[in-house]
Design a protein around this motif. Structure first.
Motif, short mmCIF file in Angstrom:
data_model
loop_
_atom_site.label_atom_id
_atom_site.label_comp_id
_atom_site.label_asym_id
_atom_site.label_seq_id
_atom_site.Cartn_x
_atom_site.Cartn_y
_atom_site.Cartn_z
N VAL A 17 27.95 43.84 72.47
CA VAL A 17 27.14 43.83 71.26
C VAL A 17 25.79 44.44 71.57
N GLU A 18 25.15 45.00 70.57
CA GLU A 18 23.82 45.55 70.77
C GLU A 18 22.80 44.43 70.98
N MET B 35 29.87 36.13 66.48
CA MET B 35 29.47 37.51 66.28
C MET B 35 30.43 38.26 65.37
N ARG B 36 29.88 39.13 64.55
CA ARG B 36 30.67 39.97 63.66
C ARG B 36 30.36 41.45 63.83
N HIS B 37 29.35 41.78 64.61
CA HIS B 37 28.95 43.17 64.85
C HIS B 37 29.18 43.50 66.32
N PHE B 38 29.99 44.51 66.58
CA PHE B 38 30.38 44.86 67.95
C PHE B 38 30.26 46.35 68.20
N GLU C 202 36.17 46.92 65.34
CA GLU C 202 35.14 47.47 66.21
C GLU C 202 35.16 46.87 67.61
N CYS C 203 35.58 45.63 67.76
CA CYS C 203 35.45 44.93 69.04
C CYS C 203 36.32 45.55 70.13
N LYS D 123 29.60 39.80 56.15
CA LYS D 123 30.52 40.38 57.12
C LYS D 123 31.16 39.23 57.86
N CYS E 186 37.54 38.02 68.12
CA CYS E 186 36.95 39.32 68.39
C CYS E 186 36.06 39.16 69.62
N TYR F 294 22.59 37.57 67.55
CA TYR F 294 21.78 37.11 66.43
C TYR F 294 20.79 36.04 66.91
N GLY G 212 34.79 41.39 62.97
CA GLY G 212 34.56 42.70 63.58
C GLY G 212 35.82 43.20 64.25
#
Length: 213
Positions: free
Chosen positions: A182-183, A23-26, A101-102, A95, A178, A186, A98
């Motif tokens: 997460v929302e 994951m890269r989006h947090f 953000e994490c 990206k 990280c 993936y 994260g």
């Protein structure tokens, strides 16, 4: 008498394996302390060659240190892009972390003094690294089961991270991890979705008796 898990438990294990994502989006929500403890304990129960347990985990809680580690990664990201030649622009659009953000930032490292551990390493000294990778995978699968995302960042100068964390001689960082809420996960690995690479067929990775000619 069977030693297998029941069907529901087996399905949960395979689900975690197949739904784990880098994951890269947090989201910035904190990770609950008890959940973090369980994840660290899962890592600590990984298999290790000669039972040497070479993993050392550094939890990064100082904001300035997190920023310094991020800057280290960003410098290596640019250098990696330069090394990729014609895929440089494509890489820079990805990206790759994260870290800012994490909810939790961890550094997984190899212990110092590993040379004294010979069992299983006399001809294969890199089995200490393999053992640390097992610890990371344990944490990754446990995180997925807890509904948390995890991302493995390997873009950094090893000596710079060693100095930032005050590691002793011989210790070495392996991964910046990280970890956090997460929302959504993936649906497929992000690098596959972004057409960077695709999963090889299993038939290309499994041989019988000899390497194919």
């Amino acid at each position: 008498m069977t030693q297998a898990f029941d069907e529901t438990a087996r399905a949960a294990v395979y689900r975690a394996i197949h739904e784990r994502r880098d994951m890269r989006h947090f989201m910035s929500d904190p990770v609950e302390p008890e959940v973090l403890r369980r994840l660290l304990d899962a890592a600590h129960h990984a298999p290790s060659v000669g039972f040497m347990q070479p993993w050392r985990m550094v939890r990064v809680t100082e904001p300035t240190l997190r920023l310094s580690l991020h800057a280290c990664v960003e410098r290596e990201r640019v250098l990696t892009a330069d090394a990729l030649g014609e895929r440089s622009d494509e890489f820079m659009k990805l990206k790759v972390e994260g870290m800012l953000e994490c909810g939790e930032l961890l550094v997984m490292a190899l212990m110092d003094g590993r040379e004294r551990h010979v069992f299983g390493r006399r001809t294969m000294p890199d089995m200490d690294l393999a053992s640390v990778a097992c610890a990371i995978q344990n944490m990754w699968l446990a995180a997925r089961a807890e509904g948390l995302g995890m991302g493995w960042v390997s873009l950094f100068d090893v000596d710079e991270v060693r100095q930032l964390l005050g590691m002793p001689e011989g210790a070495r960082p392996v991964a910046i991890l990280c970890l956090g809420h997460v929302e959504a996960f993936y649906p497929r690995p992000m690098l596959e979705t972004e057409h960077w690479a695709k999963r090889l067929p299993l038939s290309e990775c499994v041989f019988e008796n000899q390497w194919p000619a």
